[in-house]
Design a protein around this motif. Structure first.
Motif, short mmCIF file in Angstrom:
data_model
loop_
_atom_site.label_atom_id
_atom_site.label_comp_id
_atom_site.label_asym_id
_atom_site.label_seq_id
_atom_site.Cartn_x
_atom_site.Cartn_y
_atom_site.Cartn_z
N ALA A 216 -12.72 70.72 36.72
CA ALA A 216 -13.44 71.44 37.77
C ALA A 216 -14.51 70.53 38.34
O ALA A 216 -15.54 70.30 37.70
N THR A 217 -14.26 69.99 39.51
CA THR A 217 -15.23 69.12 40.17
C THR A 217 -15.58 69.69 41.53
O THR A 217 -14.85 70.50 42.09
N GLY A 218 -16.71 69.22 42.08
CA GLY A 218 -17.11 69.62 43.42
C GLY A 218 -17.95 70.88 43.43
O GLY A 218 -17.40 71.99 43.48
N GLU A 279 1.17 72.99 49.16
CA GLU A 279 0.23 72.94 50.28
C GLU A 279 -1.06 72.21 49.94
O GLU A 279 -1.99 72.15 50.75
N GLY A 280 -1.15 71.68 48.71
CA GLY A 280 -2.32 70.89 48.33
C GLY A 280 -3.61 71.67 48.27
O GLY A 280 -4.67 71.16 48.68
N LEU A 281 -3.57 72.89 47.76
CA LEU A 281 -4.73 73.77 47.81
C LEU A 281 -5.58 73.73 46.55
O LEU A 281 -6.61 74.40 46.49
N VAL A 282 -5.19 72.96 45.53
CA VAL A 282 -5.85 73.04 44.23
C VAL A 282 -6.56 71.73 43.91
O VAL A 282 -5.99 70.65 44.02
N ALA A 283 -7.82 71.84 43.47
CA ALA A 283 -8.58 70.67 43.02
C ALA A 283 -8.52 70.51 41.51
O ALA A 283 -8.76 69.42 40.99
N GLY A 284 -8.22 71.56 40.80
CA GLY A 284 -8.07 71.54 39.34
C GLY A 284 -7.43 72.83 38.90
O GLY A 284 -7.56 73.86 39.57
N SER A 298 -14.30 76.75 29.86
CA SER A 298 -15.01 75.66 29.19
C SER A 298 -14.28 74.33 29.35
O SER A 298 -14.92 73.28 29.54
N GLU A 299 -12.96 74.33 29.31
CA GLU A 299 -12.22 73.07 29.45
C GLU A 299 -12.27 72.56 30.89
O GLU A 299 -12.41 71.35 31.11
N LEU A 300 -12.13 73.44 31.86
CA LEU A 300 -12.23 73.00 33.25
C LEU A 300 -13.61 72.41 33.53
O LEU A 300 -13.73 71.35 34.16
N ALA A 301 -14.65 73.10 33.07
CA ALA A 301 -16.01 72.62 33.32
C ALA A 301 -16.27 71.32 32.56
O ALA A 301 -16.85 70.38 33.10
N MET A 336 -3.55 82.22 35.20
CA MET A 336 -3.93 80.83 35.50
C MET A 336 -5.33 80.85 36.11
O MET A 336 -5.76 81.85 36.69
N CYS A 337 -6.00 79.71 36.00
CA CYS A 337 -7.33 79.57 36.58
C CYS A 337 -7.34 78.30 37.43
O CYS A 337 -7.01 77.22 36.94
N ALA A 338 -7.70 78.43 38.70
CA ALA A 338 -7.66 77.30 39.63
C ALA A 338 -9.04 77.04 40.22
O ALA A 338 -9.84 77.96 40.40
N VAL A 339 -9.29 75.79 40.54
CA VAL A 339 -10.50 75.39 41.25
C VAL A 339 -10.08 75.02 42.67
O VAL A 339 -9.20 74.16 42.87
N VAL A 340 -10.69 75.68 43.66
CA VAL A 340 -10.24 75.59 45.05
C VAL A 340 -11.46 75.36 45.95
O VAL A 340 -12.50 76.00 45.78
#
Length: 758
Positions: A216-218, A279-284, A298-301, A336-340
């Motif tokens: 999870a960045t940005g 469509e390239g919508l996911v950053a993580g 916790s893992e994404l962060a 699922m958990c996504a960072v967008v």
């Protein structure tokens, strides 16, 4: 139990925790040790809230933190062989390898052992669902599954409870997803009574540029939870169960609910996620499996910039009565958990709505290095995410070679009584072929769809499963899983290497070139020094063998506490090997299908019966030493099998392993519908010729037109090669000693499991 079961005067917020340091918390009931709880208070500089305690308890469990095993698992990185093919290694949801033509393949094997004992159908089904989401989270389309299984004695009543449910769960979930089940194993042994092993492997395909990672960045990026609603099933789930043994009555000390799977929801989730990727919508991205939302956040962060804020009130629930601790611990499936990024949020939610997948923004990435979670406007979690996800306890468990190991190895299987007459030899062949471990497994595998999607090239009972991944070029991959707990009990170091060698050999027998390894290490309690010695030896052996064979470990799983009372399972390292084949039309099947073709034995045969199928079936014996490991011979054999397949020198190949030569020849003959006339080579007695389990061996069917070219290749490369017979007739005949009609062999093999379970 939930941390909220201890009544508190108010919501246990971060502020409240700081003001009430003496409030007792049920850390021991959640599986934490006192020193672990004290370390949490040191990290936070206060007592944890109930929600924080819930997160640490599941994330520091054996299943999630690898706290007893990570000191040994480091060898897989330290000893990793150089590999141009490895794109993503240990540490992500699954490893990724380059297979050429711009394609990447991701694969991994995991366990769902304890849940499958308690609730066989759902435990096995959600094991398949979880490993499929691991593959999906890497950016790949899942294309096939495999299932290495271990059960107790085939005739035991509890095996009759567990096995049908496990098989139905695997088939029911995988078939509904439309994924072919292309291989695996089914092994019976009384050591697994009360502790069945249900391991699941999935393989997926993507282009190089489509690889996604769990981070999870940005700051300002949205955290979106999508998929099924969160329920009370699986609270604590596998993350707690995997840190427990069963008592003598077969019951765990705690019985958290086993997760309930919905394969149709997972199918929607797969297609929705793949469109989002396209469509390239996911950053993580991260799937929600063991430890649920605690793990994903916790893992994404931790793997990203470090900061995240979550509003737990926004999580869609199936049960409105769930406490915040329960929401964080729930292992409900198909999530699922996504960072967008903010600009992609609307389109992301639009695609989810199209697929009828619930999607909710539950938080955002923040500056700083804290994971903050809020409930009804109050802060209930404020932790450094790395301490939850990646900086859990590390145990240097004491280990020692058990006192009984010398006596076990001294009890040489080679001294067991052998058949004295041709009739006894014939009878023992039939006993072996009809034994549960060597018997035909079609009663089980027929419940799995092996050919859905239309790209299955080989599937069980072939040596390895094979999938075509490009319809224009016929590029494909092959996979095999193997593991012999009897060998590993006799010598854990050699046993792990033998598991790798057999899977490596099985892949090569199909014509594919082995590239990489995944493993599922199934052992007893790490609190037993003898078990930890087995684990240490097995990991050392596997790391050394992977280094020698040039096949890096890309990831996997450790499953500990597989024991009932004081009795542990045999150490069972299950090893999966993935290989690549440039043209699947050149693959080599195992069936003998052409009369008159010559049967050649590749490799040397010695008197090696320790841990053998013959010693188990005929004498119910386990003792001595396992077959000698010769990794250089395995590598040479693989090169011969791959070259012979590519250049059209062989029409069939089958590795020799459990049951020796007679088992391999029987399987090839029965599958092809043709018999064989065999001749015992000079220097071997008939018994050793038929039943020895010496390694680095295979049988091949060679067209007469290719005999000279094939044998010249073997001689030029110093590969031992012996002509042992010809494909002919409708019986297996050992010249001058006995003949067994194929119909009799087929009946002996097919009736066993059907009689037990049908």
């Amino acid at each position: 139990m939930s941390p909220t079961s201890h009544a508190r005067p108010q919501l246990d917020t971060v502020k409240h925790a700081a003001e009430t340091p003496d409030t007792p918390l049920p850390w021991a009931e959640l599986g934490l040790k006192q020193d672990e709880y004290e370390r949490i208070t040191q990290i936070l500089d206060r007592r944890p809230t109930g929600a924080e305690l819930a997160m640490y308890s599941v994330m520091w469990s054996e299943h999630c933190s690898y706290k007893s095993s990570k000191v040994h698992l480091r060898q897989f990185g330290e000893k990793a062989p150089a590999s141009d093919a490895l794109l993503v290694g240990i540490g992500e949801n699954a490893g990724v390898v380059d297979v050429g033509q711009g394609y990447a393949v991701t694969f991994k094997v995991e366990s769902h052992n304890h849940p499958s004992y308690i609730e066989p159908y759902q435990g096995a089904a959600t094991g398949v669902g979880g490993i499929v989401r691991d593959i999906l989270a890497m950016g790949a389309r899942p294309v096939a599954v495999m299932d290495p299984l271990r059960f107790g004695a085939a005739d035991h009543p509890d095996t009759h409870r567990v096995l049908p449910g496990v098989v139905a769960g695997i088939g029911g979930y995988g078939n509904c997803l439309g994924l072919p089940n292309i291989g695996g194993e089914v092994v019976f042994d009384s050591c697994y009574q009360g502790n069945p092993l249900v391991n699941a492997l999935c393989v997926g395909v993507m282009r190089h540029e489509d690889i996604h990672l769990a981070k999870a960045t940005g700051p300002g990026n949205r955290v979106i939870l999508y998929g099924a609603r969160t329920g009370g099933d699986g609270i604590g789930g596998v993350s707690v169960l995997a840190s427990e043994t069963f008592d003598d009555s077969g019951k765990p000390a705690k019985r958290p609910a086993v997760q309930v799977g919905d394969p149709f929801q997972e199918k929607l989730l797969i297609e929705c996620t793949l469109e989002i990727f396209a469509e390239g919508l996911v950053a993580g991205i991260q799937d929600l499996g063991g430890a649920g939302l605690s793990c994903a956040t916790s893992e994404l962060a931790s793997a990203g910039s470090g900061g995240m804020r979550i509003d737990l009130d926004t999580v869609p629930l199936r049960d409105a009565s769930l406490s915040p601790e329960e929401i964080l611990m729930s292992e409900s499936q198909e999530r699922m958990c996504a960072v967008v990024t903010p600009e992609n949020e609307a389109r992301f939610l639009e695609i989810c709505a199209k697929w009828d997948v619930i999607a909710t923004v539950i938080g955002e990435v923040t500056e700083g290095d804290r994971l903050e979670i809020f409930w009804r406007g109050e802060q209930i979690v404020d932790v450094p995410p790395r301490t939850v996800a990646h900086e859990g306890p590390v145990y240097q468990r004491p280990f020692a070679r058990p006192d009984w190991q010398d006596a076990l190895q001294a009890d040489d299987a080679g001294a067991l009584p052998r058949p004295r007459t041709a009739d006894e030899l014939r009878a023992q062949v039939l006993r072996l072929v009809g034994s549960p471990n060597q018997a035909d497994k079609s009663w089980i595998t027929d419940q799995y769809d092996r050919y859905v999607l239309g790209n299955t090239v080989l599937a069980q009972p072939e040596d390895g499963g094979m999938i075509r991944i490009d319809e224009d070029t016929n590029l494909g991959v092959a996979l095999a899983t193997d593991g012999n707990g009897r060998y590993a009990k006799l010598d854990p170091y050699a046993g792990a290497q033998l598991a790798l060698a057999e899977a490596y050999r099985n892949v090569a027998a199909t014509g594919a070139r082995p590239l990489a390894v995944t493993d599922c290490l199934n052992f007893g309690s790490p609190e037993d020094p003898a078990v930890m010695w087995q684990f240490a030896e097995a990991t050392r052996g596997l790391a050394d063998a992977c280094q020698t064979l040039g096949t890096p470990v890309t990831g996997g799983n450790v499953s500990l506490y597989n024991q009932t009372g004081e009795v542990a399972i045999h150490p069972t390292p299950v090893v999966g090997v993935l290989g690549v084949i440039d043209d699947v039309t050149r693959r080599t099947p195992m069936a003998f299908t052409e009369p008159g073709q010559l049967i050649y034995l590749l490799g040397d045969t010695a008197e090696e019966f320790g841990g053998s199928a013959w010693s188990q079936v005929v004498h119910d014996h386990l003792g001595g030493r396992p077959p000698r490991v010769d990794l250089a011979a395995e590598r040479l054999l693989a090169e011969i099998l791959i070259a012979a397949s590519r250049d059209g020198m062989v029409d069939a190949a089958h590795d020799l392993s459990d049951g020796g030569l007679i088992q391999a020849v029987t399987e090839s003959c029965v599958r092809g519908g043709l018999g064989a006339r065999l001749v015992v080579p000079d220097g071997l007695d008939p018994f050793t010729f038929l039943f020895s389990e010496s390694t680095a061996r295979a049988v091949v069917a060679v067209p007469r037109s290719e005999e000279t070219r094939f044998t010249d290749m073997c001689v030029a490369r110093s590969q031992p090669v012996t002509r042992i017979g010809v494909i002919d007739g409708d019986a297996i005949e050992l010249q001058g000693r006995f003949a067994i009609p194929l119909a009799e062999l087929r009946e002996a093999g097919e009736r066993t499991l059907r009689a037990l379970f049908a």
